[in-house]
Scaffold this motif. Sequence first.
Motif, PDB file in Angstrom:
ATOM      1  N   CYS A   1       0.955  -1.319   0.148  1.00 32.61           N
ATOM      2  CA  CYS A   1       0.066   0.057  -0.024  1.00 32.61           C
ATOM      3  C   CYS A   1       0.708   1.262   0.012  1.00 32.61           C
ATOM      4  O   CYS A   1       1.696   1.455   0.929  1.00 32.61           O
TER       5      CYS A   1
ATOM      6  N   TYR B   1      -7.451   7.765  -0.189  1.00 30.68           N
ATOM      7  CA  TYR B   1      -8.421   6.973   0.392  1.00 30.68           C
ATOM      8  C   TYR B   1      -9.195   7.534   1.561  1.00 30.68           C
ATOM      9  O   TYR B   1     -10.461   7.586   1.426  1.00 30.68           O
TER      10      TYR B   1
ATOM     11  N   HIS C   1     -12.302   8.402  -0.621  1.00 33.26           N
ATOM     12  CA  HIS C   1     -13.204   7.343  -1.130  1.00 33.26           C
ATOM     13  C   HIS C   1     -14.585   7.505  -0.140  1.00 33.26           C
ATOM     14  O   HIS C   1     -14.694   7.602   1.057  1.00 33.26           O
TER      15      HIS C   1
ATOM     16  N   PRO D   1     -12.695  -0.725   6.177  1.00 31.49           N
ATOM     17  CA  PRO D   1     -12.458  -1.641   5.260  1.00 31.49           C
ATOM     18  C   PRO D   1     -11.593  -1.034   3.940  1.00 31.49           C
ATOM     19  O   PRO D   1     -11.918   0.456   3.635  1.00 31.49           O
TER      20      PRO D   1
ATOM     21  N   ARG E   1     -10.043  -1.227   0.142  1.00 36.31           N
ATOM     22  CA  ARG E   1      -9.742  -2.206  -1.078  1.00 36.31           C
ATOM     23  C   ARG E   1      -8.468  -1.860  -1.669  1.00 36.31           C
ATOM     24  O   ARG E   1      -8.331  -0.437  -1.834  1.00 36.31           O
ATOM     25  N   LEU E   2      -7.614  -2.576  -1.740  1.00 33.47           N
ATOM     26  CA  LEU E   2      -6.295  -2.459  -2.390  1.00 33.47           C
ATOM     27  C   LEU E   2      -5.988  -2.963  -3.594  1.00 33.47           C
ATOM     28  O   LEU E   2      -5.703  -4.059  -3.649  1.00 33.47           O
ATOM     29  N   PRO E   3      -6.145  -2.237  -4.699  1.00 33.97           N
ATOM     30  CA  PRO E   3      -5.782  -2.613  -5.841  1.00 33.97           C
ATOM     31  C   PRO E   3      -4.120  -2.818  -6.031  1.00 33.97           C
ATOM     32  O   PRO E   3      -3.366  -2.582  -5.151  1.00 33.97           O
TER      33      PRO E   3
ATOM     34  N   GLN F   1      -2.691   1.889  -7.633  1.00 34.53           N
ATOM     35  CA  GLN F   1      -2.682   2.833  -6.646  1.00 34.53           C
ATOM     36  C   GLN F   1      -1.960   4.056  -6.987  1.00 34.53           C
ATOM     37  O   GLN F   1      -2.379   5.149  -6.765  1.00 34.53           O
TER      38      GLN F   1
END
Length: 182
Positions: free
Chosen positions: A75, A83, A87, A115, A117-119, A124
């Motif tokens: 990350c 984020y 987000h 929560p 969500r990690l691309p 990123q």
Amino acid sequence: MLGIDNAVDNEFAWRKSRFISEKKYEEMKRYTVKPGDVIITIMGTCGRCAIVPDDIPTAINTKHLCCITLDQERCLPEFLHSYFLYHPMAREYLEKHAKGSIMAGLNMGIIKSLPVRLPDLSEQSRIAAEIDNLRNEAQRLEAIYQQKLTALAELKQSLLQKAFSGELTAKSAEAAVEEVTA
């Protein structure tokens, strides 16, 4: 020591200087902040965050900040920072979970359970760069808007002065307005 004021504008800023003795630092060194850490405010202005800069001297965070050290192979700090700020799921979660009878507050448990969500890292990086571009464009447009407001205020003063001195004509007023609004 870093506090809320270092992250309140959602960018790291050096503000009020706070220091502790080396002896006190030894007792509290588990709260040491490192370059690339993401700090988030957990009292008062909850959810404001910043990335700790590379040139940070030895520092710890106060109890009003949560400091997140990332595995940057999973990350990116820029992605997590964006984020937290933009987000919708993160914003809603933080607003819903900020608790307090007198002042809103978060805690490490609430932040850990957010929560995320990690691309993959390239995505990123792309997302963080796009958000940075949008933020820069918004700042550019805001500067233009402020210049226009200033010009309109000056025009108003000028027209009023001309009106009271008898120098104002409809044609000169129209020309002045057209010049400022162009």
